[in-house]
Design an enzyme around this catalytic site. Structure first.
Site, PDB file in Angstrom:
ATOM      1  N   SER A 111       8.835  27.045   1.572  1.00 22.68           N
ATOM      2  CA  SER A 111       9.469  28.273   1.079  1.00 22.68           C
ATOM      3  C   SER A 111       8.443  29.391   1.061  1.00 22.68           C
ATOM      4  O   SER A 111       7.229  29.142   1.120  1.00 22.68           O
ATOM      5  CB  SER A 111      10.011  28.043  -0.338  1.00 22.68           C
ATOM      6  N   TYR A 138      10.146  24.429  -9.167  1.00 29.71           N
ATOM      7  CA  TYR A 138      10.552  24.606  -7.762  1.00 29.71           C
ATOM      8  C   TYR A 138       9.393  25.160  -6.939  1.00 29.71           C
ATOM      9  O   TYR A 138       9.067  24.639  -5.867  1.00 29.71           O
ATOM     10  CB  TYR A 138      11.756  25.534  -7.681  1.00 29.71           C
TER      11      TYR A 138
END
Length: 282
Positions: free
Chosen positions: A148, A161
């Site tokens: 990400s 996360y």
């Protein structure tokens, strides 16, 4: 009805989180190029519908559906054993499944976060270990791991996360070095905020990030697919996200964290009235 790509006849890709979002788009791309599919997710009905559609449309030899909750510690080995029992060789592994939870770390649920760490890190690591050993015996293979843009910066209000995605980027790039000259490549795909179910499931649909400019999952998957096929070790999807990750090399970590916290905070009335933000498509 489309004709199978003869070059890829008999080759198989395993895709986790294949029932929606990036995973579903990856399945479409591989099917178009004639790859047989192993689709893994929790939703049997969605997987069967997608698998049947792609098999019919692209005349695939086989589509294997595996229903599994990959946040369970036992799940990766169960998936691997089921694939081995079927006698199918996995040529490409797409570790796509992932999840997050929004909120202050001191308030969020620990058990949910442990499941997220399992899903985002432990499961792809174990699947990579198991299928990579088979790839090494054959001397070829490709692996894509979902990282990400937050792999490059602290992510307040999505603390766990962001940390898991930083892990996945480091893990993938270390493997790239270990596997050079083996015929096996590892690619880390780094998307930004995207028009998937992620924000809703994470309890973050009300944030600025979820209501800003979102990447489309088919475009992200295509960027990942092309990078994977070209043997690239890392791809950041989208110009805006490339600029954001580039800035992480020069901005102090605390400044990056401040920017990320702003994006993950609630969209306030001023944001709603300035005309800059759009309604989330989630």
């Amino acid at each position: 009805m489309k004709t199978m790509n003869a070059e890829n006849k008999g080759k198989t890709v395993l895709i986790t989180g294949a029932s929606n979002g990036f995973g579903m788009e990856f399945a479409k791309l591989f099917a178009q190029d004639g790859y047989n599919l192993i689709l893994v997710a929790r939703s049997t009905e969605r997987l069967r519908k997608l698998g049947y559609q792609l098999q019919e449309e692209h005349q695939l030899e086989h589509v294997c559906i595996i229903t599994s909750d990959l946040s369970r510690p036992e799940a990766p080995k169960e998936v691997y054993d089921e694939v081995k029992k079927s006698g199918i060789h996995v040529d490409i592994l797409i570790n796509n499944a992932g999840a997050g939870v929004h909120g202050f770390f001191y308030e969020t649920d620990l058990e949910r976060e442990k499941a997220i760490m399992q899903l985002n890190m432990n499961t792809p690591v174990e699947l990579t270990k198991l299928f990579l050993q088979d790839m090494r015996k054959r001397g070829e293979g490709k692996i894509l791991n979902m990282a990400s843009v937050v792999s490059f910066m602290p992510s307040p209000l999505m603390t766990i996360y962001g940390a898991t995605k930083a892990f996945m980027l480091s893990f993938s790039e270390a493997l790239t070095n270990e596997l050079k000259d083996t015929g096996i490549t590892v690619t880390a795909l780094c998307p930004g905020a995207s028009n998937t179910m992620f924000f809703r499931r994470a309890g973050a649909a009300h944030t600025r990030a979820a209501n800003g400019s979102l990447s489309e999952p088919d475009e992200v998957a295509k960027d990942g697919y092309d990078a994977l096929m070209n043997g690239e070790s890392r791809v950041v999807s989208g110009l805006k996200n490339k600029l954001q990750t580039s800035s992480s090399n020069i901005m102090p970590d605390m400044a990056l964290a401040s920017n990320m916290r702003h994006m993950m905070e609630d969209q306030d009335e001023e944001d709603m009235h300035d005309g800059q933000s759009k309604e989330s498509k989630l």
